[in-house]
Scaffold this motif. Structure first.
Motif, short mmCIF file in Angstrom:
data_model
loop_
_atom_site.label_atom_id
_atom_site.label_comp_id
_atom_site.label_asym_id
_atom_site.label_seq_id
_atom_site.Cartn_x
_atom_site.Cartn_y
_atom_site.Cartn_z
N SER A 109 8.22 -3.89 -9.93
CA SER A 109 9.24 -3.42 -8.88
C SER A 109 10.44 -2.89 -9.63
O SER A 109 11.00 -1.62 -9.25
CB SER A 109 9.68 -4.27 -7.90
OG SER A 109 10.53 -4.12 -6.99
N LEU A 147 7.76 -10.65 -1.78
CA LEU A 147 8.92 -11.30 -1.02
C LEU A 147 8.20 -12.48 -0.35
O LEU A 147 8.82 -13.82 -0.23
CB LEU A 147 9.23 -10.26 0.07
CG LEU A 147 10.37 -10.83 1.18
CD1 LEU A 147 11.64 -11.64 0.21
CD2 LEU A 147 10.93 -9.90 2.26
N PRO A 148 7.10 -12.39 0.28
CA PRO A 148 6.50 -13.76 0.83
C PRO A 148 6.16 -14.70 -0.27
O PRO A 148 6.19 -16.04 0.15
CB PRO A 148 4.99 -12.92 1.66
CG PRO A 148 4.86 -11.85 0.85
CD PRO A 148 6.31 -11.15 0.47
N TYR A 202 4.99 -9.04 -9.88
CA TYR A 202 5.30 -8.08 -8.89
C TYR A 202 6.79 -7.64 -9.07
O TYR A 202 7.11 -6.68 -9.00
CB TYR A 202 5.03 -8.93 -7.73
CG TYR A 202 3.60 -8.65 -7.09
CD1 TYR A 202 2.97 -7.64 -7.37
CD2 TYR A 202 3.41 -9.75 -6.34
CE1 TYR A 202 1.48 -7.63 -6.83
CE2 TYR A 202 1.90 -9.85 -5.81
CZ TYR A 202 1.24 -8.74 -6.08
OH TYR A 202 -0.26 -8.53 -5.76
N GLU A 203 7.81 -8.58 -9.53
CA GLU A 203 9.02 -8.46 -9.62
C GLU A 203 9.32 -7.61 -10.71
O GLU A 203 10.12 -6.67 -10.68
CB GLU A 203 9.68 -9.65 -9.64
CG GLU A 203 9.91 -10.36 -8.46
CD GLU A 203 10.64 -11.71 -8.77
OE1 GLU A 203 11.00 -12.20 -9.65
OE2 GLU A 203 11.46 -12.08 -7.43
N ALA A 240 8.95 -0.42 -3.50
CA ALA A 240 9.00 -1.10 -2.12
C ALA A 240 7.76 -1.82 -1.84
O ALA A 240 7.70 -2.81 -1.38
CB ALA A 240 9.29 -0.02 -0.97
N LYS A 241 6.62 -1.16 -2.49
CA LYS A 241 5.53 -1.83 -2.21
C LYS A 241 5.44 -3.22 -3.06
O LYS A 241 5.05 -4.27 -2.51
CB LYS A 241 4.15 -0.91 -2.82
CG LYS A 241 2.83 -1.64 -2.97
CD LYS A 241 1.97 -0.76 -3.65
CE LYS A 241 0.65 -1.40 -4.07
NZ LYS A 241 -0.21 -0.48 -4.84
N TYR A 242 5.88 -3.28 -4.55
CA TYR A 242 5.80 -4.42 -5.18
C TYR A 242 6.71 -5.53 -4.55
O TYR A 242 6.35 -6.70 -4.64
CB TYR A 242 6.27 -4.12 -6.81
CG TYR A 242 4.87 -3.41 -7.23
CD1 TYR A 242 3.62 -3.73 -7.35
CD2 TYR A 242 5.33 -2.14 -8.03
CE1 TYR A 242 2.77 -3.08 -8.18
CE2 TYR A 242 4.50 -1.62 -8.68
CZ TYR A 242 3.24 -1.79 -8.65
OH TYR A 242 1.99 -1.14 -9.34
N SER A 243 7.94 -5.00 -3.88
CA SER A 243 8.81 -5.99 -3.59
C SER A 243 8.35 -6.55 -2.35
O SER A 243 8.41 -7.85 -2.10
CB SER A 243 10.17 -5.30 -3.01
OG SER A 243 10.97 -4.84 -4.29
N SER A 244 7.54 -5.80 -1.52
CA SER A 244 7.05 -6.23 -0.32
C SER A 244 6.14 -7.50 -0.74
O SER A 244 5.76 -8.44 0.11
CB SER A 244 6.43 -5.07 0.54
OG SER A 244 5.19 -4.58 0.17
N LEU A 245 5.40 -7.31 -1.71
CA LEU A 245 4.15 -8.21 -2.14
C LEU A 245 4.83 -9.42 -2.80
O LEU A 245 4.42 -10.66 -2.70
CB LEU A 245 3.30 -7.59 -3.17
CG LEU A 245 2.47 -6.49 -2.70
CD1 LEU A 245 1.75 -5.87 -3.78
CD2 LEU A 245 1.19 -7.07 -1.77
N GLU A 274 9.44 -16.45 -0.80
CA GLU A 274 9.78 -17.33 0.23
C GLU A 274 8.90 -18.42 0.24
O GLU A 274 9.57 -19.64 0.47
CB GLU A 274 9.67 -16.37 1.55
CG GLU A 274 10.51 -15.26 1.80
CD GLU A 274 10.29 -14.67 2.96
OE1 GLU A 274 9.29 -14.79 3.55
OE2 GLU A 274 11.24 -13.84 3.59
#
Length: 676
Positions: A349, A369-370, A345-346, A362-367, A373
């Motif tokens: 992105s 990020l969780p 994903y990174e 933004a789509k790949y970053s949102s995938l 974390e």
């Protein structure tokens, strides 16, 4: 029912089971279990032996053969691993061989680990652990704990990971199994690296290398070096990484060890990437990918896809970079690999951002990020669990050692008491012996003091009394007019010589007595040697002329010594007096002086009667010398040289004596150089 077979029948060298890692950064962890046995497990040879048997019946040899065949397919072909494991299980259960059954459970765990089913892998390992309870099979136990270390770690159980590792290490140390301890420390280093505990990782990997060096397993040694190289890359120390990685590729290439060689190229590619050598890094990863084509290993495929994606991205080949990022993402989803999923994903992105496709970025970053974390949180929790578990295990180890010592003391209480009593007895004997030796030394000193006292009385009673009596008689004769002035004038030279000798002897006695009571103290100044030599020569002019002795004094005017002026004169008077006494008529005495190595060497030599080696040893020792008569029957108390030795020593000097009977003696006095 067949009897159970003991573990000693198998001659099994345990391996590990680890695969399906969610984060394979240090790649040599898996190959360590399989390739490190390449020297012992020749798969083709084992297969040939297997095919020779038309029907595989139960025997110790056949159980061993099936176990080794199963382990030879670890990380290479899960289906073949399962095939031989099933046959091993069937033969062991049919004959109620619980050791064989335990081996079968471990190989089943290997299979589930290789296909990424950790739950079933752990269940099989725990079942094997129960089967081995109470069995003394250290190698097999260590093998099992090795599987548990890896599987527990990648199942998110850091406490169980460290617990299993230290249990295995403890068993290895108790049974002096160096190779097995090295393997566990290698794995422990891998665990620490995965949790970004780089210092702890380096310590354990260096421990492993130190242990490998005591074995003939060069393959595993180079594997640990590769892990150290990768650990250094992650910690940001490229210089250290290159040092540890040096020579790995030629070594594995020479052995034609495909898996190790492939992963060595992967490590090299990471080093080159960090050094911005992108073209070389890309070539190295291509070699890695090419060698992987010979192996069935989807996990390594993800690693090479991800690395290709980064390298093509850095070289502005975005289409290829996206292709490999998509492949990384696809295989990560298939294998449920969170870390490589995050990497995919990174990467996607970043590529979207480069093409100004901000929506996709933004789509790949949102995938991503969780996932990031969750992984960060898990890393923090794991690190806390690891460090807490490590402290608890260390505390348990200390408690265990204390308990063992208490038990040992209780079991050997009588022995300890006997040893203590013997110790007390030895101390008493030692102290008694010391007291006896001290008493003997004191008695010897008392005898020496008594002898000295007797000698002093003898000197006072004879050597001093005789010339005084002679003088007294002569004066009485003169007073009574029995002897004339002419007759007195004839004996006056001899009388003067006797009085001079007596005065010199008396001075020596008084000086010696004073030192015995008050101790020697030096007041050093810069003293001219020639000046003192002239004084002493004039003092003994009469004695020298009487014997017609040639006294040669060859001393430079500027040489000085740092010594007590009075002490120096006494030293020279005593040594020259002795030289005159033991030199025959028309003899020769030389007085020379020179600077040598920061000291002044004064040499007083004669060609008199000389001394033998025994006399020289007595003279230089601490024993009192017996007085001897000179060539003209001259007498002396024998204290002169003893006093001279003590005075030379207190002035930081040294006395050397060379002598030969019939040829004379040479006294060398070394004293510090004087200045000013």
């Amino acid at each position: 029912m067949c009897p159970r077979i003991g573990i000693s029948s198998y001659a099994i060298k345990p391996e590990g089971t680890a695969h399906g890692f969610p984060l394979i950064i240090l790649v040599f962890i898996t190959s360590l279990f399989n390739s490190s046995y390449a020297q012992d497990i020749d798969k083709d040879s084992l297969l040939a032996k297997y095919k020779e048997k038309e029907v595989l019946t139960y025997s110790k040899e056949n159980i061993q053969l099936l176990n080794r065949l199963a382990e030879s397919y670890r990380f290479r072909d899960p289906d073949s691993l399962l095939l031989f494991t099933k046959e091993l299980n069937a033969l062991s259960k049919e004959n109620n061989d619980f050791i064989g059954i335990a081996l079968g459970k471990m190989r089943e765990g290997n299979y589930y680990s290789d296909i990424g089913d950790r739950k079933n892998a752990l269940e099989r390992y725990f079942e094997a652990e129960e089967l081995l309870q109470g069995v003394h099979a250290p190698k097999l136990e260590i093998d099992l704990y090795t599987q548990l270390v890896i599987e527990s770690f990648f199942s998110g159980q850091p406490g169980k990971t460290l617990e299993s590792a230290y249990k295995g290490i403890d068993i290895a140390q108790q049974n002096d199994l160096i190779w097995h301890e090295a393997r566990l420390r290698h794995i422990l280093g891998f665990v620490y690296t995965q949790n970004k505990l780089y210092e702890e990782a380096e310590e354990e990997l260096l421990n492993a290398i130190h242990l490998w060096e005591k074995t003939d397993d060069s393959l595993s040694l180079y594997g640990s070096r590769s892990n150290l190289a990768r650990n250094s890359i992650l910690s940001g120390d490229i210089k250290k990484a290159k040092k540890f990685f040096k020579g790995n590729i030629p070594f594995f290439g020479k052995l034609n060890e495909t898996l190790w060689l492939a992963r060595s190229y992967m490590v090299q590619s990471h080093i080159l990437l960090e050094e911005k050598e992108l073209s070389q890094a890309l070539n190295s990863n291509k070699k890695y990918d090419s060698l992987l084509g010979k192996l069935k290993n989807p996990r390594d495929r993800i690693l090479t896809y991800n690395l290709f994606s980064k390298l093509y991205f850095f070289t502005d080949q975005y289409d290829k970079a996206k292709q490999y990022a998509d492949s990384t993402l696809y295989h990560a989803l298939q294998l449920k690999d969170s870390v490589e999923l995050l990497n995919g994903y990174e990467s996607l992105s970043k590529m979207a951002m480069e093409k100004s496709d901000y929506g996709a970025a933004a789509k790949y970053s949102s995938l991503a990020l969780p996932i990031k974390e969750v992984l960060d949180k898990r890393l923090r929790e794991n690190n806390l669990k690891i460090m807490r578990t490590k402290l608890e295990l260390e505390y348990e180890q200390v408690e265990k050692e204390i308990a063992d010592r208490k038990r040992l003391i209780e079991q050997q209480g009588i022995t300890v008491i006997v040893v203590l009593l013997l110790g007390v007895l030895l101390i008493i004997l030692f102290l008694t012996g010391k007291i006896v030796r001290k008493r003997r030394r004191v008695n010897a000193e008392l005898r020496e003091i008594s002898q000295t006292k007797n000698k002093l009385f003898s000197i006072i009673g004879h050597d001093l009394k005789a010339p005084i009596n002679t003088l007294q008689e002569l004066l009485e004769l003169y007073d009574s007019r029995t002897i004339s002035k002419g007759e007195i004038s004839k004996v006056l030279p001899r009388l003067k010589e006797n009085v001079d000798n007596s005065a010199f002897t008396l001075n020596n006695l008084l000086f010696w007595a004073r030192t015995q009571m008050n101790g020697l103290k030096s007041n050093p100044t810069s003293v001219s040697i020639k000046e003192k030599a002239t004084i002493v020569r004039e003092l003994y002019r009469t004695r020298l002329d009487k014997k017609n002795i040639d006294f040669r004094c060859q001393i430079p005017n500027d040489i000085k010594v740092n010594a007590d002026s009075v002490h120096l004169e006494i030293i020279l008077r005593n040594i020259i007096s002795n030289a005159i006494r033991f030199t025959a008529e028309k003899g020769q005495i030389t007085f020379d002086c020179q600077e040598k190595d920061g000291m002044v060497e004064i040499a007083i030599c004669d060609n008199g009667i000389g001394m033998d080696k025994s006399t020289v040893r007595q003279l230089l020792g601490n024993r009192n010398m017996e007085a001897k008569e000179g060539t003209h029957k001259e007498k002396g108390p024998g204290l002169g040289l003893q006093i001279s030795k003590e005075l030379i020593a207190v002035n930081n000097g040294e006395l050397k004596v060379e002598s030969e009977v019939g040829k004379g003696s040479c006294f060398q006095i070394l004293l510090p150089i004087g200045h000013g």
